[in-house]
Scaffold this motif. Structure first.
Motif, PDB file in Angstrom:
ATOM      1  N   GLN A 267     -18.889 -17.213  16.045  1.00 52.62           N
ATOM      2  CA  GLN A 267     -17.977 -16.459  14.707  1.00 52.62           C
ATOM      3  C   GLN A 267     -16.585 -16.784  14.797  1.00 52.62           C
ATOM      4  O   GLN A 267     -16.049 -15.961  15.875  1.00 52.62           O
ATOM      5  N   PRO A 268     -15.985 -17.645  14.285  1.00 54.09           N
ATOM      6  CA  PRO A 268     -14.617 -17.962  14.203  1.00 54.09           C
ATOM      7  C   PRO A 268     -13.850 -16.590  13.990  1.00 54.09           C
ATOM      8  O   PRO A 268     -14.112 -15.819  13.087  1.00 54.09           O
ATOM      9  N   LYS A 269     -12.634 -16.472  14.736  1.00 53.83           N
ATOM     10  CA  LYS A 269     -11.739 -15.154  14.313  1.00 53.83           C
ATOM     11  C   LYS A 269     -10.984 -15.435  13.213  1.00 53.83           C
ATOM     12  O   LYS A 269     -10.535 -16.585  13.157  1.00 53.83           O
ATOM     13  N   GLY A 270     -10.289 -14.401  12.622  1.00 56.12           N
ATOM     14  CA  GLY A 270      -9.572 -14.798  11.278  1.00 56.12           C
ATOM     15  C   GLY A 270      -8.236 -14.611  11.842  1.00 56.12           C
ATOM     16  O   GLY A 270      -7.720 -14.420  13.036  1.00 56.12           O
ATOM     17  N   PHE A 271      -7.169 -15.471  10.819  1.00 59.26           N
ATOM     18  CA  PHE A 271      -5.808 -15.426  11.366  1.00 59.26           C
ATOM     19  C   PHE A 271      -5.259 -15.869   9.960  1.00 59.26           C
ATOM     20  O   PHE A 271      -5.841 -16.512   9.033  1.00 59.26           O
ATOM     21  N   PRO A 272      -3.823 -15.714   9.786  1.00 59.49           N
ATOM     22  CA  PRO A 272      -3.227 -16.240   8.823  1.00 59.49           C
ATOM     23  C   PRO A 272      -3.115 -17.730   8.431  1.00 59.49           C
ATOM     24  O   PRO A 272      -2.888 -18.367   9.620  1.00 59.49           O
ATOM     25  N   LEU A 273      -3.110 -18.077   7.110  1.00 60.14           N
ATOM     26  CA  LEU A 273      -3.005 -19.537   6.788  1.00 60.14           C
ATOM     27  C   LEU A 273      -1.509 -19.821   6.402  1.00 60.14           C
ATOM     28  O   LEU A 273      -0.789 -18.767   6.083  1.00 60.14           O
ATOM     29  N   THR A 274      -1.281 -20.922   6.565  1.00 58.70           N
ATOM     30  CA  THR A 274       0.151 -21.294   6.149  1.00 58.70           C
ATOM     31  C   THR A 274       0.192 -21.501   4.669  1.00 58.70           C
ATOM     32  O   THR A 274      -0.600 -21.618   3.972  1.00 58.70           O
ATOM     33  N   GLY A 275       1.563 -21.324   3.966  1.00 52.64           N
ATOM     34  CA  GLY A 275       1.697 -21.326   2.611  1.00 52.64           C
ATOM     35  C   GLY A 275       1.184 -20.232   1.775  1.00 52.64           C
ATOM     36  O   GLY A 275       0.844 -19.336   2.176  1.00 52.64           O
ATOM     37  N   THR A 276       1.896 -20.588   0.608  1.00 55.75           N
ATOM     38  CA  THR A 276       1.704 -19.550  -0.594  1.00 55.75           C
ATOM     39  C   THR A 276       0.978 -20.296  -1.695  1.00 55.75           C
ATOM     40  O   THR A 276       1.574 -21.362  -2.131  1.00 55.75           O
ATOM     41  N   LEU A 277       0.095 -19.641  -2.186  1.00 59.99           N
ATOM     42  CA  LEU A 277      -0.606 -20.122  -3.568  1.00 59.99           C
ATOM     43  C   LEU A 277      -0.286 -19.330  -4.739  1.00 59.99           C
ATOM     44  O   LEU A 277      -0.359 -18.347  -4.859  1.00 59.99           O
ATOM     45  N   ARG A 278       0.217 -20.144  -5.761  1.00 63.03           N
ATOM     46  CA  ARG A 278       0.543 -19.666  -7.158  1.00 63.03           C
ATOM     47  C   ARG A 278      -0.415 -20.059  -8.076  1.00 63.03           C
ATOM     48  O   ARG A 278      -0.701 -21.312  -8.196  1.00 63.03           O
ATOM     49  N   VAL A 279      -0.909 -19.269  -8.937  1.00 64.61           N
ATOM     50  CA  VAL A 279      -1.942 -19.656  -9.918  1.00 64.61           C
ATOM     51  C   VAL A 279      -1.600 -18.865 -11.101  1.00 64.61           C
ATOM     52  O   VAL A 279      -1.595 -17.777 -11.195  1.00 64.61           O
ATOM     53  N   GLU A 280      -1.759 -19.436 -12.476  1.00 66.76           N
ATOM     54  CA  GLU A 280      -1.817 -19.027 -13.332  1.00 66.76           C
ATOM     55  C   GLU A 280      -2.821 -19.352 -14.263  1.00 66.76           C
ATOM     56  O   GLU A 280      -3.086 -20.435 -14.606  1.00 66.76           O
ATOM     57  N   ALA A 281      -3.495 -18.505 -15.051  1.00 71.12           N
ATOM     58  CA  ALA A 281      -4.829 -18.741 -15.711  1.00 71.12           C
ATOM     59  C   ALA A 281      -5.151 -17.880 -16.745  1.00 71.12           C
ATOM     60  O   ALA A 281      -4.902 -16.454 -16.690  1.00 71.12           O
ATOM     61  N   THR A 282      -5.699 -18.465 -18.056  1.00 69.42           N
ATOM     62  CA  THR A 282      -6.038 -17.309 -18.874  1.00 69.42           C
ATOM     63  C   THR A 282      -7.374 -17.697 -19.436  1.00 69.42           C
ATOM     64  O   THR A 282      -7.967 -18.745 -19.356  1.00 69.42           O
ATOM     65  N   SER A 283      -8.386 -16.373 -19.693  1.00 70.03           N
ATOM     66  CA  SER A 283      -9.552 -16.475 -19.957  1.00 70.03           C
ATOM     67  C   SER A 283      -9.786 -15.947 -21.367  1.00 70.03           C
ATOM     68  O   SER A 283      -9.052 -15.221 -22.013  1.00 70.03           O
ATOM     69  N   LYS A 284     -10.654 -16.475 -21.989  1.00 70.53           N
ATOM     70  CA  LYS A 284     -11.261 -16.020 -23.380  1.00 70.53           C
ATOM     71  C   LYS A 284     -12.424 -15.310 -23.405  1.00 70.53           C
ATOM     72  O   LYS A 284     -13.177 -15.875 -22.395  1.00 70.53           O
ATOM     73  N   TRP A 285     -12.600 -14.386 -24.170  1.00 71.72           N
ATOM     74  CA  TRP A 285     -14.006 -13.557 -23.956  1.00 71.72           C
ATOM     75  C   TRP A 285     -14.910 -13.333 -25.096  1.00 71.72           C
ATOM     76  O   TRP A 285     -14.378 -13.606 -26.190  1.00 71.72           O
ATOM     77  N   GLU A 286     -16.260 -13.553 -24.858  1.00 70.75           N
ATOM     78  CA  GLU A 286     -17.107 -13.159 -25.886  1.00 70.75           C
ATOM     79  C   GLU A 286     -18.144 -11.928 -25.661  1.00 70.75           C
ATOM     80  O   GLU A 286     -18.748 -12.147 -24.601  1.00 70.75           O
ATOM     81  N   ASP A 287     -17.927 -11.091 -26.379  1.00 71.75           N
ATOM     82  CA  ASP A 287     -18.790  -9.750 -25.667  1.00 71.75           C
ATOM     83  C   ASP A 287     -20.110  -9.799 -26.836  1.00 71.75           C
ATOM     84  O   ASP A 287     -20.040 -10.152 -28.042  1.00 71.75           O
ATOM     85  N   PHE A 288     -21.155  -9.281 -26.300  1.00 72.09           N
ATOM     86  CA  PHE A 288     -22.157  -9.238 -26.792  1.00 72.09           C
ATOM     87  C   PHE A 288     -23.177  -8.115 -26.136  1.00 72.09           C
ATOM     88  O   PHE A 288     -22.543  -7.675 -25.137  1.00 72.09           O
ATOM     89  N   THR A 289     -24.388  -7.760 -26.720  1.00 69.30           N
ATOM     90  CA  THR A 289     -25.075  -6.650 -26.120  1.00 69.30           C
ATOM     91  C   THR A 289     -26.641  -7.252 -26.001  1.00 69.30           C
ATOM     92  O   THR A 289     -27.010  -8.231 -26.567  1.00 69.30           O
TER      93      THR A 289
END
Length: 542
Positions: A267-289
């Motif tokens: 089971q590999p142990k955790g550690f920090p990764l290099t770099g920074t990730l920037r993401v911008e995203a927009t969602s649209k919604w449809e509501d129903f019951t």
């Protein structure tokens, strides 16, 4: 309309009386005929596959209510009615997300559908994340198992990267559960995003182009609450193999190195990764019951009637095929999946009423929506119950019993976790039906049907399907490779109606055992699910 004058009334009554035929006795229908009638209607083309939120599902729900009401049951839904309306949201991407990976001070654009795939979000329309990343092995944090892949890793404000799947040696039902809560683990530790990558060096990374176009659907209450729980606000993305390798470049270990560890059973142990990730995203919604149907048969015992034994089946199916060719059958009727479970549940309700002997505990009947959308209708009820959930003593889930042969055994998924299995054994013994172990553990079926949402709230549950004996194995393999989730799952596929009646009787006997027992069911002390979710409940030694 033609009116009768008062003077003519005596003559009219006399004529009516003279015209009345002799009293007749209506023929009695058998259990097999009743189940057939229910299944025939619920899987008819009129209902167009009962897709969640569709008109066909609404008609099916109305039919189930009419049957339960005719039996004299009481409404158990919201505000004293028969329904619990589940608020759904379908999220899709609005435009193309933008993303970049910054390493060593240089930003490199990432292309949606090629380098990564950003998924829509159900609770945040405009996602803007600029964060570092951490690797957390398989992403498991489970106190019952004593596993914490986050040990020594600070995930606060970070995007968590984890292997999909679980380490070798974890039982299939527990592994299936652990996979379902990984994003919750990340959210609980303050992460802002969650990504899964394959642990297999030769594994399939999937189609990023397809992943970005898929809608995300779950219940969402409009107040930030969602069936995705604490993980709902997280940025969810997939990476290409090349992008994942870039994340690990310059870190403590390369991607190939941690994959090799996993392949060797470590089971590999955790550690920090290099770099920074920037993401911008927009969602649209449809509501129903879409409605859950909820009914109650009140118990007779002054003390035990405050507790409930729940019987549940999902009423929804997958609707109409959108890619059908002209002239092809496009309707996924869902006769066995799961008109069969709901129909036998209705027969179980009828059997209780016809017995003339009210159960000691109350019975809760649930025909839930959204099973095919990730157990969402059951999850909504378990999150927003119309009765106190700690008063639900036990739950029996009826999902896709294969009624194509005279079954002699049933598979009671979850039987090893609580003493509900004793009720199954006792009911089966009276009918020469045995409970057999799970013959397909690799499928992880204990966590793939609606009862699982109650298990994670501490309710002992069992999921019943017809077994492999007496030709069952061949029938199961044929169905799963043929009519399952297909237009040929309809009543004309050779259903054994006597088997359907027997399945209804078996469930009546199981529910009767549970409802009239002096003690409510208990988790076994060594059950993982009892230990994980039954905190504070008395346990039984096996």
């Amino acid at each position: 309309m033609r009116f009768i004058t008062l003077a003519a009334l005596p003559l009219a009554f006399a004529l009516i009386g003279a015209a009345q035929p002799a009293a007749t006795t209506l023929p009695q229908t058998s259990a097999a005929e009743r189940v057939k009638a229910h299944m025939t209607f619920l899987s008819s083309d009129l209902l167009e596959g009962r897709d969640t939120g569709s008109r066909g599902h609404e008609i099916a729900a109305g039919y189930v209510v009419s049957q339960l009401q005719a039996l004299g049951l009481k409404p158990g839904g919201d505000k004293g009615n028969w329904y619990q309306q589940v608020p759904y949201r379908r999220a899709t991407l609005d435009g193309t997300p933008t993303a970049s990976l910054t390493t060593r001070g240089a930003a490199t654009p990432l292309v949606q559908g090629t380098d990564l795939s950003v998924r829509p979000n159900l609770v945040t329309k405009d996602m803007k994340v600029n964060a570092g990343l951490v690797f957390v092995g398989y992403g498991i944090a489970d106190p019952v198992l004593g596993i914490d892949h986050y040990r020594g890793v600070d995930a606060r404000g970070k995007i968590v990267v984890a292997f999909s799947g679980t380490p070798k040696g974890v039982p299939s039902d527990i592994a299936a559960h652990l996979n379902q809560v990984k994003a919750q683990n990340a959210a609980a530790r303050g992460a802002v995003g969650y990504v899964e990558i394959t642990a297999n060096p030769a594994g399939n990374w999937g189609s990023l182009a397809m992943a970005g176009t898929r809608p995300v659907t779950n219940w969402a209450d409009g107040k930030g609450g969602s069936g995705q729980g604490r993980a709902a606000p997280l940025l969810r993305i997939s990476f290409s193999k090349a992008t994942a390798e870039r994340l690990f470049a310059g870190a403590r270990q390369t991607l190939a190195a941690v994959q090799a560890e996993a392949a060797a059973g470590r089971q590999p142990k955790g550690f920090p990764l290099t770099g920074t990730l920037r993401v911008e995203a927009t969602s649209k919604w449809e509501d129903f019951t879409s409605p859950n149907v909820v009914a109650v048969l009140p118990g007779s015992d002054p003390k035990l009637r405050q507790e409930y034994v729940a019987l549940m089946g999902h009423l929804d199916h997958i609707g109409v095929r959108r890619n059908a060719k002209p002239g092809e059958d496009a309707i996924n009727n869902g006769a066995l999946d799961n008109a069969s479970g709901v129909s036998t549940m209705l027969e179980t309700a009828r059997a209780f009423v016809a017995s003339g002997q009210a159960p000691k505990r109350s019975l809760l009947f649930l025909a839930v929506t959204g099973e095919e959308l990730g157990l969402t209708g059951a999850d909504y009820f378990a999150t927003n119950p119309t009765v106190r959930l700690n008063e639900v003593a036990a739950l029996v889930n009826l999902d896709m019993p294969l009624l194509l042969y005279p079954f002699r055994d049933v598979i009671a998924f979850g039987a090893e976790h609580s003493n509900i299995v004793k009720a199954v054994d006792a009911a089966g013994a009276a009918m020469q039906v045995t409970a057999t172990p799970d013959p397909m553990p690799e499928q992880g079926l204990f966590t793939r049907s609606d009862h699982y949402r109650f298990v994670t709230r501490g309710v002992p549950s069992v999921f019943l399907m017809t077994g492999y004996a007496n030709g069952g194995e061949a029938q199961w393999k044929k169905f799963l490779s043929g009519c399952y989730h297909s237009p040929c799952d309809e009543v004309g596929q050779g259903i054994d109606w006597d088997a359907a009646a027997r399945f209804g009787e078996l469930n009546y006997r199981i529910a009767r055992q549970l409802a009239d027992a002096p003690e409510r069911p208990r988790w076994y002390a060594d059950s993982y699910f009892g230990r994980a979710f039954g905190a504070g409940q008395p346990k039984l030694a096996r």
